[in-house]
Design a protein around this motif. Structure first.
Motif, short mmCIF file in Angstrom:
data_model
loop_
_atom_site.label_atom_id
_atom_site.label_comp_id
_atom_site.label_asym_id
_atom_site.label_seq_id
_atom_site.Cartn_x
_atom_site.Cartn_y
_atom_site.Cartn_z
N LYS A 28 38.90 43.75 44.32
CA LYS A 28 39.08 42.39 44.82
C LYS A 28 37.93 41.49 44.35
O LYS A 28 38.14 40.37 43.88
N THR A 29 36.73 41.99 44.45
CA THR A 29 35.56 41.24 43.99
C THR A 29 35.62 41.03 42.48
O THR A 29 35.29 39.97 41.97
N TYR A 30 36.06 42.07 41.79
CA TYR A 30 36.20 42.00 40.33
C TYR A 30 37.18 40.90 39.94
O TYR A 30 36.92 40.10 39.05
N LYS A 31 38.31 40.83 40.64
CA LYS A 31 39.32 39.81 40.34
C LYS A 31 38.75 38.41 40.60
O LYS A 31 38.92 37.49 39.78
N GLN A 32 38.07 38.23 41.73
CA GLN A 32 37.47 36.93 42.04
C GLN A 32 36.45 36.55 40.97
O GLN A 32 36.40 35.39 40.53
N HIS A 33 35.64 37.51 40.58
CA HIS A 33 34.64 37.27 39.54
C HIS A 33 35.33 36.82 38.25
O HIS A 33 34.92 35.82 37.64
N PHE A 34 36.35 37.55 37.86
CA PHE A 34 37.04 37.25 36.60
C PHE A 34 37.66 35.86 36.63
O PHE A 34 37.57 35.11 35.66
N GLU A 35 38.31 35.51 37.74
CA GLU A 35 38.96 34.20 37.85
C GLU A 35 37.94 33.07 37.84
O GLU A 35 38.19 32.00 37.29
N ASN A 36 36.77 33.30 38.43
CA ASN A 36 35.75 32.24 38.51
C ASN A 36 34.88 32.15 37.26
O ASN A 36 34.55 31.05 36.81
N LYS A 37 34.50 33.26 36.70
CA LYS A 37 33.58 33.26 35.58
C LYS A 37 34.24 33.21 34.20
O LYS A 37 33.64 32.77 33.24
N HIS A 38 35.48 33.71 34.13
CA HIS A 38 36.16 33.77 32.83
C HIS A 38 37.58 33.19 32.95
O HIS A 38 38.57 33.86 32.65
N PRO A 39 37.70 31.93 33.36
CA PRO A 39 39.04 31.37 33.59
C PRO A 39 39.88 31.23 32.32
O PRO A 39 41.11 31.25 32.39
N LYS A 40 39.25 31.12 31.16
CA LYS A 40 40.00 30.96 29.91
C LYS A 40 40.54 32.29 29.39
O LYS A 40 41.48 32.29 28.60
N ASN A 41 39.96 33.38 29.82
CA ASN A 41 40.41 34.70 29.37
C ASN A 41 41.61 35.16 30.19
O ASN A 41 41.76 34.79 31.35
N ASP A 42 42.45 35.97 29.57
CA ASP A 42 43.60 36.55 30.29
C ASP A 42 43.10 37.62 31.25
O ASP A 42 42.21 38.41 30.92
N LEU A 43 43.73 37.64 32.41
CA LEU A 43 43.39 38.63 33.44
C LEU A 43 43.76 40.03 32.96
O LEU A 43 44.87 40.23 32.45
N PRO A 44 42.87 41.00 33.06
CA PRO A 44 43.20 42.38 32.66
C PRO A 44 44.39 42.92 33.46
O PRO A 44 44.61 42.53 34.60
N GLU A 45 45.14 43.82 32.85
CA GLU A 45 46.35 44.39 33.47
C GLU A 45 46.07 45.01 34.83
O GLU A 45 46.86 44.87 35.76
N ASP A 46 44.95 45.72 34.96
CA ASP A 46 44.66 46.40 36.22
C ASP A 46 44.38 45.44 37.36
O ASP A 46 44.48 45.79 38.54
N LEU A 47 44.05 44.17 37.06
CA LEU A 47 43.77 43.19 38.12
C LEU A 47 44.99 42.36 38.47
O LEU A 47 45.00 41.69 39.51
N LYS A 48 46.02 42.37 37.68
CA LYS A 48 47.19 41.54 37.95
C LYS A 48 47.93 41.98 39.21
O LYS A 48 48.52 41.18 39.91
N ALA A 49 47.88 43.24 39.53
CA ALA A 49 48.58 43.76 40.72
C ALA A 49 47.85 43.43 42.01
O ALA A 49 48.42 43.49 43.10
N ILE A 50 46.60 43.06 41.91
CA ILE A 50 45.79 42.83 43.13
C ILE A 50 45.94 41.40 43.61
O ILE A 50 46.02 40.47 42.88
#
Length: 83
Positions: A61-83
């Motif tokens: 969950k923290t990883y997903k929040q980090h990814f959405e906030n810090k790397h918004p231009k990058n595509d979300l990794p497959e393992d985080l899409k389900a969360i």
């Protein structure tokens, strides 16, 4: 008079033993809590690693929040899409 001295020394002995036992228990408690031990335990908890910046996070969950906030231009990794 001799009996009074013995009683006083006996009381001092008991107090000294109690104080020494308390000191030993404090030392035992502190043994497992050194700074390096705490750092090692904290490092073990960081199991998720960001694929972009290699930052470490404790849970998805923290990883997903980090990814959405810090790397918004990058595509979300497959393992985080389900969360």
């Amino acid at each position: 008079m001799d009996k009074v001295k013995r009683m006083a020394r006996g009381q001092q002995k008991l107090q000294s033993q109690a104080k020494a036992a308390e000191k030993q228990s404090k030392l035992k408690k502190q043994q497992g809590h050194s700074a390096t031990d705490q750092k090692k335990a904290a490092q073990k908890a960081l199991v998720h690693v960001c694929v972009v910046c290699k930052a470490q996070m404790p849970d998805p969950k923290t990883y997903k929040q980090h990814f959405e906030n810090k790397h918004p231009k990058n595509d979300l990794p497959e393992d985080l899409k389900a969360i």
